[in-house]
Design an enzyme around this catalytic site. Structure first.
Site, PDB file in Angstrom:
ATOM      1  N   HIS A  78       0.832  -1.209   0.000  1.00 34.65           N
ATOM      2  CA  HIS A  78       0.000   0.000   0.000  1.00 34.65           C
ATOM      3  C   HIS A  78       0.866   1.259   0.000  1.00 34.65           C
ATOM      4  O   HIS A  78       0.624   2.182  -0.792  1.00 34.65           O
ATOM      5  CB  HIS A  78      -0.913   0.003   1.227  1.00 34.65           C
ATOM      6  CG  HIS A  78      -1.655   1.294   1.420  1.00 34.65           C
ATOM      7  ND1 HIS A  78      -2.860   1.565   0.811  1.00 34.65           N
ATOM      8  CD2 HIS A  78      -1.346   2.416   2.145  1.00 34.65           C
ATOM      9  CE1 HIS A  78      -3.271   2.770   1.144  1.00 34.65           C
ATOM     10  NE2 HIS A  78      -2.367   3.311   1.953  1.00 34.65           N
ATOM     11  N   GLU A  79       1.867   1.313   0.874  1.00 39.49           N
ATOM     12  CA  GLU A  79       2.739   2.490   0.916  1.00 39.49           C
ATOM     13  C   GLU A  79       3.537   2.630  -0.373  1.00 39.49           C
ATOM     14  O   GLU A  79       3.786   3.741  -0.846  1.00 39.49           O
ATOM     15  CB  GLU A  79       3.675   2.407   2.120  1.00 39.49           C
ATOM     16  CG  GLU A  79       2.975   2.431   3.470  1.00 39.49           C
ATOM     17  CD  GLU A  79       2.054   3.624   3.652  1.00 39.49           C
ATOM     18  OE1 GLU A  79       2.321   4.691   3.046  1.00 39.49           O
ATOM     19  OE2 GLU A  79       1.057   3.507   4.385  1.00 39.49           O
ATOM     20  N   HIS A  82       3.166   8.840  -7.035  1.00 41.34           N
ATOM     21  CA  HIS A  82       4.064   9.990  -7.165  1.00 41.34           C
ATOM     22  C   HIS A  82       4.797   9.947  -8.498  1.00 41.34           C
ATOM     23  O   HIS A  82       4.880  10.958  -9.210  1.00 41.34           O
ATOM     24  CB  HIS A  82       5.064   9.991  -6.007  1.00 41.34           C
ATOM     25  CG  HIS A  82       5.929  11.205  -5.966  1.00 41.34           C
ATOM     26  ND1 HIS A  82       7.155  11.234  -5.347  1.00 41.34           N
ATOM     27  CD2 HIS A  82       5.768  12.462  -6.487  1.00 41.34           C
ATOM     28  CE1 HIS A  82       7.698  12.428  -5.469  1.00 41.34           C
ATOM     29  NE2 HIS A  82       6.876  13.185  -6.154  1.00 41.34           N
TER      30      HIS A  82
END
Length: 227
Positions: free
Chosen positions: A94-95, A102
């Site tokens: 998820h991170e 980005h």
């Protein structure tokens, strides 16, 4: 009615937080068949997406996991960074999903990043500005309404930030789950657990956004009633 709503949101927040802790304990008991740690999962997902300039580092605390676009760093809490289980894999992926957002210039993430300076300033001063405005309005000073309105404006930015966070988090989870399944990190036997872990985490953001909106409405009502 506001206090009933506030108590309801506080109760929902407690239930969601408790549910997330239960899911963490449950799914942390399900090992990954390939033995990969959270750190390994994050790095593989980065490389599979052609990203090599993002660092994966350990962080202290419980579920303090985050991605910092300013220095391109994925910070994983110790239990996520070094453990090999479904919960750790889901959180790490998820991170990493945020790092991929980005790199892809995902619009909601860009909007949220643009609001960070305003939200950072607001979190330090908005409570004092709101209380000062309420006090001065109660004292009959006209400048009080202006100060309170400024405080409401600042708080509205934090509420906007909370709602922009929702699509950012949901999209990161979707990217994570798709990759976990396609890469074979999770299997038919444990992929449902990864989904459950990320859904439980997503509910925390929903409750936070609703709580922020309820508080914003409360201050607007104070402003209108005092006027």
């Amino acid at each position: 009615m506001y206090w009933i709503l506030l108590i309801g949101i506080a109760l929902a927040s407690w239930l969601v937080s408790s549910n997330l802790k239960r899911k963490e304990k449950k799914y942390a008991q399900i090992p990954l068949e390939n033995g990969m740690r959270g750190k390994d999962v994050a790095e593989k997902m980065l490389h599979d997406n052609g990203i090599y300039d993002v660092k994966v580092v350990p962080a202290s605390g419980f579920l303090t996991d985050n991605y910092n676009p300013a220095n391109k760093t994925i910070s994983l809490s110790e239990s996520i960074y070094q453990e090999s289980n479904v919960f750790a894999a889901a959180v790490a992926a998820h991170e990493t999903g945020h790092a991929i957002q980005h790199a892809a210039a995902y619009a909601p993430l860009k909007m949220r990043s643009a609001l960070v300076p305003v939200v950072s300033f607001s979190s330090q001063w908005v409570t004092w500005i709101l209380l000062g405005g309420i006090f001065l309005m109660g004292s009959g000073l006209k400048i009080g309404s202006t100060i309170l309105l400024v405080g409401i404006g600042l708080f509205a930015m934090t509420t906007l930030f909370s709602f922009i966070t929702l699509p950012v988090e949901i999209n990161a989870s979707m990217r994570a789950l798709t990759w976990l399944n396609q890469s074979g990190i999770t299997s038919s036997r444990n992929h449902t657990a990864a989904e459950g872990a990320l859904k439980a985490a997503a509910y925390t953001y929903v409750v936070a956004a609703l709580g922020s909106l309820a508080t914003l409405i409360y201050y607007i009502m104070i402003f209108l009633n005092r006027r």
